[in-house]
Design an enzyme around this catalytic site. Structure first.
Site, mmCIF file in Angstrom:
data_model
loop_
_atom_site.group_PDB
_atom_site.id
_atom_site.type_symbol
_atom_site.label_atom_id
_atom_site.label_comp_id
_atom_site.label_asym_id
_atom_site.label_seq_id
_atom_site.Cartn_x
_atom_site.Cartn_y
_atom_site.Cartn_z
ATOM 1 N N ASN A 19 45.356 27.677 36.045
ATOM 2 C CA ASN A 19 45.033 28.213 37.106
ATOM 3 C C ASN A 19 46.207 29.291 37.434
ATOM 4 O O ASN A 19 45.001 29.773 38.311
ATOM 5 C CB ASN A 19 45.127 26.693 37.801
ATOM 6 C CG ASN A 19 45.435 27.217 39.088
ATOM 7 O OD1 ASN A 19 43.823 27.457 39.748
ATOM 8 N ND2 ASN A 19 46.178 27.729 39.506
ATOM 9 N N SER A 59 35.662 32.284 37.451
ATOM 10 C CA SER A 59 35.122 32.441 39.276
ATOM 11 C C SER A 59 33.695 32.671 39.063
ATOM 12 O O SER A 59 33.021 33.795 38.484
ATOM 13 C CB SER A 59 36.237 33.537 40.099
ATOM 14 O OG SER A 59 35.784 34.585 40.940
ATOM 15 N N TYR A 109 39.229 42.609 39.220
ATOM 16 C CA TYR A 109 39.015 40.566 39.440
ATOM 17 C C TYR A 109 37.705 40.283 38.726
ATOM 18 O O TYR A 109 37.458 38.907 37.800
ATOM 19 C CB TYR A 109 38.975 40.007 40.809
ATOM 20 C CG TYR A 109 38.992 38.596 40.620
ATOM 21 C CD1 TYR A 109 40.093 37.658 40.596
ATOM 22 C CD2 TYR A 109 37.868 38.507 41.182
ATOM 23 C CE1 TYR A 109 40.393 36.197 40.816
ATOM 24 C CE2 TYR A 109 37.785 37.037 41.480
ATOM 25 C CZ TYR A 109 39.226 35.936 41.114
ATOM 26 O OH TYR A 109 38.885 34.331 41.313
ATOM 27 N N LYS A 155 37.999 38.181 34.835
ATOM 28 C CA LYS A 155 37.322 36.526 35.069
ATOM 29 C C LYS A 155 35.706 36.517 34.069
ATOM 30 O O LYS A 155 35.575 35.394 33.782
ATOM 31 C CB LYS A 155 36.464 36.012 36.672
ATOM 32 C CG LYS A 155 38.122 35.799 37.618
ATOM 33 C CD LYS A 155 38.849 34.770 37.277
ATOM 34 C CE LYS A 155 39.747 34.419 37.617
ATOM 35 N NZ LYS A 155 40.888 32.969 37.585
#
Length: 255
Positions: free
Chosen positions: A91, A147, A160, A164
């Protein structure tokens, strides 16, 4: 209880989705180790979890998930104090906001490390530990937190989004590698949810209107809602599922 007598590790477990997941796993019988870089946050989270469930089921271990030697220390801690390892929740993560042409190489590397390298390092070290464990059969799983951004590009989150998206494909590769050991690997892709990382936006009326307009359910999610899906993927309820990604976005992708 779905996780009775199992041992679970939750990286980035000091707050938000990680903390909510650790609490849910502990409620369902797991012995949970939350890890991260900030001792004070981890200690407070573990104490809160134990108070809520009324027994000592949560412990913490300070480790940077991007550093192999620190994750090796975590593995030794598990080996010393617990009977095998059953569940790993990758996580740990974080983000910056910038457009591609304005992103420095250093910023790119930071976001890639915390979101992608951490998943690789933890999966390599703890995954190997799981394959060599004396635990035979039963439920064993790794769940990587990806995500919505890994499915839908965001111009202000290029580093990001890229990381992901890579986590989702890494999950598939790891699922193939660990399937012969009976270890399932899946990912969960949350949409916009209330966490400490999103607090800045929850009071921004214009931003919130945009979120609600673009989400079929018309609202943001909660850490607890995401945690329930993570727990499902980690449990024997998902015993025939591996290499999959569960998109939990309130219907963002269908609007």
């Amino acid at each position: 209880m779905r996780f009775a007598e199992m041992t679970a590790v939750v990286t980035g477990g000091g707050s938000g989705i990680g903390k909510a997941t650790a609490l849910l796993l502990a409620k369902e019988g797991a012995n949970v180790i939350i890890s991260g870089r900030t001792k004070e946050k981890l200690e407070a989270a573990a104490e809160e979890i134990n108070q809520v469930i009324g027994e000592e089921r949560a412990a913490y271990f300070v480790a940077d998930s991007t550093k192999e030697e620190e994750v090796q220390d975590l593995a030794r801690f598990i080996d010393d104090y617990y009977m095998g390892l059953h569940i790993v929740i990758n996580n740990a993560g974080g983000s910056l906001q910038s457009k591609i042409l304005d992103t420095s190489v250093e910023e790119w590397d930071i976001v890639q490390e915390v979101n992608l390298k951490s998943v690789f390092v933890v999966s390599k070290v703890l995954g190997k530990m799981m394959t060599e464990s004396q635990v035979i059969g039963g439920n064993r799983a790794i769940v990587n937190i990806a995500s919505l951004s890994g499915h839908k590009a965001a111009s202000h989150l290029p580093h990001y989004s890229s990381a992901k998206a890579a986590v989702i494909n890494f999950t598939r590769a790891l699922a193939l590698e660990l399937a012969p050991y009976g270890i399932r690997v899946n990912s969960v892709s949350p949409g916009f949810a209330e966490t400490p990382l999103t607090e800045w936006s929850l009071t921004n009326e214009k931003f919130m209107q945009s979120i609600k307009r673009n989400t079929a359910l018309g609202r943001v999610g909660t850490s607890e809602e995401i945690a329930k899906v993570i727990a499902f993927a980690a449990s024997s309820d998902a015993s025939y599922m591996t290499g999959s990604d569960l998109l939990v976005d309130g219907g963002w992708m269908i609007t």
